[in-house]
Design an enzyme around this catalytic site. Structure first.
Site, PDB file in Angstrom:
ATOM      1  N   HIS A 214      -2.753  -5.393   8.183  1.00 51.61           N
ATOM      2  CA  HIS A 214      -3.655  -4.874   7.157  1.00 51.61           C
ATOM      3  C   HIS A 214      -4.248  -5.944   6.262  1.00 51.61           C
ATOM      4  O   HIS A 214      -5.027  -5.630   5.365  1.00 51.61           O
ATOM      5  CB  HIS A 214      -2.924  -3.850   6.283  1.00 51.61           C
TER       6      HIS A 214
HETATM    7  C1  UD1 Z   1      -2.165  -3.603  -1.135  1.00 56.60           C
HETATM    8  C2  UD1 Z   1      -1.679  -4.941  -1.681  1.00 56.60           C
HETATM    9  C3  UD1 Z   1      -0.971  -5.718  -0.572  1.00 56.60           C
HETATM   10  C4  UD1 Z   1       0.104  -4.875   0.095  1.00 56.60           C
HETATM   11  C5  UD1 Z   1      -0.519  -3.571   0.577  1.00 56.60           C
HETATM   12  C6  UD1 Z   1       0.508  -2.668   1.236  1.00 56.60           C
HETATM   13  C7  UD1 Z   1      -3.045  -5.947  -3.456  1.00 56.60           C
HETATM   14  C8  UD1 Z   1      -4.016  -7.030  -3.742  1.00 56.60           C
HETATM   15  N1  UD1 Z   1      -2.772  -5.779  -2.162  1.00 56.60           N
HETATM   16  O1  UD1 Z   1      -3.174  -3.904  -0.170  1.00 56.60           O
HETATM   17  O2  UD1 Z   1      -0.370  -6.857  -1.136  1.00 56.60           O
HETATM   18  O3  UD1 Z   1       0.643  -5.582   1.177  1.00 56.60           O
HETATM   19  O4  UD1 Z   1      -1.100  -2.896  -0.556  1.00 56.60           O
HETATM   20  O5  UD1 Z   1      -0.046  -1.455   1.599  1.00 56.60           O
HETATM   21  O6  UD1 Z   1      -2.583  -5.290  -4.359  1.00 56.60           O
HETATM   22  N2  UD1 Z   1      -6.015   3.456   0.656  1.00 56.60           N
HETATM   23  C9  UD1 Z   1      -5.790   4.761   1.051  1.00 56.60           C
HETATM   24  N3  UD1 Z   1      -4.716   5.403   0.543  1.00 56.60           N
HETATM   25  C10 UD1 Z   1      -3.857   4.822  -0.334  1.00 56.60           C
HETATM   26  C11 UD1 Z   1      -4.100   3.504  -0.731  1.00 56.60           C
HETATM   27  C12 UD1 Z   1      -5.174   2.815  -0.226  1.00 56.60           C
HETATM   28  O7  UD1 Z   1      -6.526   5.304   1.842  1.00 56.60           O
HETATM   29  O8  UD1 Z   1      -2.896   5.489  -0.747  1.00 56.60           O
HETATM   30  C13 UD1 Z   1      -7.168   2.732   1.205  1.00 56.60           C
HETATM   31  C14 UD1 Z   1      -8.279   2.622   0.202  1.00 56.60           C
HETATM   32  O9  UD1 Z   1      -9.433   3.083   0.773  1.00 56.60           O
HETATM   33  C15 UD1 Z   1      -8.405   1.137  -0.081  1.00 56.60           C
HETATM   34  C16 UD1 Z   1      -7.650   0.474   1.054  1.00 56.60           C
HETATM   35  O10 UD1 Z   1      -6.759   1.439   1.591  1.00 56.60           O
HETATM   36  O11 UD1 Z   1      -9.711   0.695  -0.137  1.00 56.60           O
HETATM   37  C17 UD1 Z   1      -6.898  -0.716   0.549  1.00 56.60           C
HETATM   38  O12 UD1 Z   1      -5.975  -0.336  -0.497  1.00 56.60           O
HETATM   39  P1  UD1 Z   1      -5.600  -1.357  -1.694  1.00 56.60           P
HETATM   40  O13 UD1 Z   1      -4.525  -0.815  -2.525  1.00 56.60           O
HETATM   41  O14 UD1 Z   1      -6.850  -1.798  -2.345  1.00 56.60           O
HETATM   42  O15 UD1 Z   1      -5.081  -2.629  -0.963  1.00 56.60           O
HETATM   43  P2  UD1 Z   1      -4.170  -2.770   0.317  1.00 56.60           P
HETATM   44  O16 UD1 Z   1      -5.024  -3.357   1.368  1.00 56.60           O
HETATM   45  O17 UD1 Z   1      -3.411  -1.514   0.600  1.00 56.60           O
END
Ligand code: UD1
Length: 390
Positions: free
Chosen positions: A219
């Site tokens: 991811h």
């Molecule tokens: C975040 C953390 C990363 C961790 C990862 C584990 C930061 C900078 N990054 O990255 O260190 O390894 O979480 O998962 O904080 N989304 C959903 N549902 C959710 C959460 C997110 O659909 O419950 C989608 C959203 O559309 C979002 C994307 O996933 O745009 C990324 O989520 P985000 O929390 O921004 O960062 P991660 O890539 O998950």
């Protein structure tokens, strides 16, 4: 948990939950007796990314949920800061405790530090020395403004010292994520049970993997945000799956890049989805899994391919061979002592390492110092000395 002047314990995203699940009971244990308040920023919010974890980990409902959701880094960080400031003003904590390296970690640490509230950072001092990773920026900045820095490996103290952080603020306590792994591994379902639940319509997934399987997670923005890089990696995984079936729980970020997120159904995204289904029944996409399901699959895997931080540590603790599809790691002890090999995102290198492991050439590794299931107790002992009588 509504005591005066509590320690505010912050979680935001999936990898925070298993760490806090070990810390909270240790702080509130009568032997320690600290008042805490659990604050969830809402960075992760899906049932699969969030609620399922809380249930399985036996975490209490958060006292405060800031509900920030997704957004750009600036939007997400700003929203957390604005909302967390109100919680700090209302509860006047004697300290805040943050874990790991996600946006919630730095956002809440920054609010507290500027209000003169002590900051406790668990999992301090890890460095990839790669500032292109958002997590590296979060780590460096959080450590700079923390008063108590709890580390998982000895070398982390040297990283912190090199950045001018006094050694008295640093406490080597071991790994709280491994505390939770020790506690919950006996409850993990078997791979067959996981597959029956995750893929109810596919009756052959369990038999397909009966002779061994690999587990894939991916991811990181550096691997999934650029369609060409993602396509190369998916092709490479498809090739490895010809040698051994690969189970691939797909993170929402990665799912959006492969399948589209409903808003942007570009041909490139459809092409990646076709690639995934063409590589067929042996590179098996699963929904994001709960913590126990992940443990169940990881502990019985022949090999793990990942770009996660936490999974590098969990595989080392479980003695399972791990290929890390990144150019570097902030967790070098998993390489020097554990079962981890860093190969980067070059398909040839990934394939070569997978073939070596499948041929019996995986590292056996040893358990790093203090990864013994008692790290949270050590943290609680330090904090009781400082905050116990306040
Ligand atoms: C975040 C953390 C990363 C961790 C990862 C584990 C930061 C900078 N990054 O990255 O260190 O390894 O979480 O998962 O904080 N989304 C959903 N549902 C959710 C959460 C997110 O659909 O419950 C989608 C959203 O559309 C979002 C994307 O996933 O745009 C990324 O989520 P985000 O929390 O921004 O960062 P991660 O890539 O998950």
């Amino acid at each position: 948990m509504n005591h005066i002047s509590p320690i505010l314990c912050v979680v935001g995203a999936r990898p925070n939950f298993m760490k806090m699940a070990a810390i909270l009971p240790a702080l509130t244990d009568p032997a320690c007796g600290l008042a805490v308040r659990l604050v969830h920023t809402g960075q992760h919010y899906d049932e699969q990314m969030n609620d399922a974890f809380f249930r399985q980990l036996g975490m209490p409902r958060p006292d405060d949920n800031l509900g920030v959701g997704s957004g750009s880094h600036a939007q997400q960080t700003a929203a957390i800061m604005t909302r967390f400031e109100k919680v700090v003003d209302e509860h006047r904590p004697r300290a805040i405790l943050v874990v790991g390296d996600v946006n919630s970690t730095i956002a809440c640490a920054l609010v507290a530090a500027k209000k003169g509230v002590a900051v406790i950072h668990v999992e301090a001092g890890l460095r990839s020395y790669d500032r292109a990773m958002p997590e590296e920026i979060n780590r460096v900045l959080t450590d700079q403004i923390s008063d108590f820095l709890f580390t998982t490996e000895r070398h982390a103290a040297d990283n912190l010292h090199a950045e001018g952080i006094a050694r008295q603020r640093v406490h080597f306590v071991g790994n709280v994520m491994i505390d939770t792994l020790h506690r919950l591994l006996p409850q993990a379902p078997t791979p067959q049970e996981v597959l029956a639940k995750a893929l109810p319509s596919s009756d052959d997934a369990a038999s397909l993997t009966a002779g061994g399987y690999g587990l894939v997670t991916m991811h990181r923005p550096s691997n999934v945000d650029d369609p060409e890089v993602l396509e190369r990696l998916l092709r490479c995984l498809g090739e490895i799956s010809a040698e051994i079936p690969l189970l691939f729980p797909v993170h929402p970020r990665t799912r959006a890049r492969i399948f589209g997120d409903g808003r942007d159904n570009s041909s490139r995204e459809s092409g990646l989805a076709a690639l995934l289904s063409k590589t067929g029944q042996r590179l098996i996409a699963l929904p994001p899994l709960g913590y126990l399901e992940m443990l169940g699959l990881m502990s019985k895997a022949t090999l793990v391919l990942t770009d996660s931080g936490g999974i590098q540590e969990e595989t080392t603790s479980l003695g399972v061979a791990c290929i890390t599809m990144r150019e570097n790691t902030e967790r070098p002890i998993t390489v020097t002592e554990g079962t981890n090999t860093i190969v980067g995102s070059d398909p040839e290198a990934i394939r070569r390492e997978a073939t070596a492991i499948l041929g019996g050439g995986g590292k056996s590794g040893r358990i790093p110092e203090l990864w013994d299931g008692r790290a949270a107790e050590r943290i609680a002992a330090v904090l009781r000395t400082h905050f116990g009588s306040a």
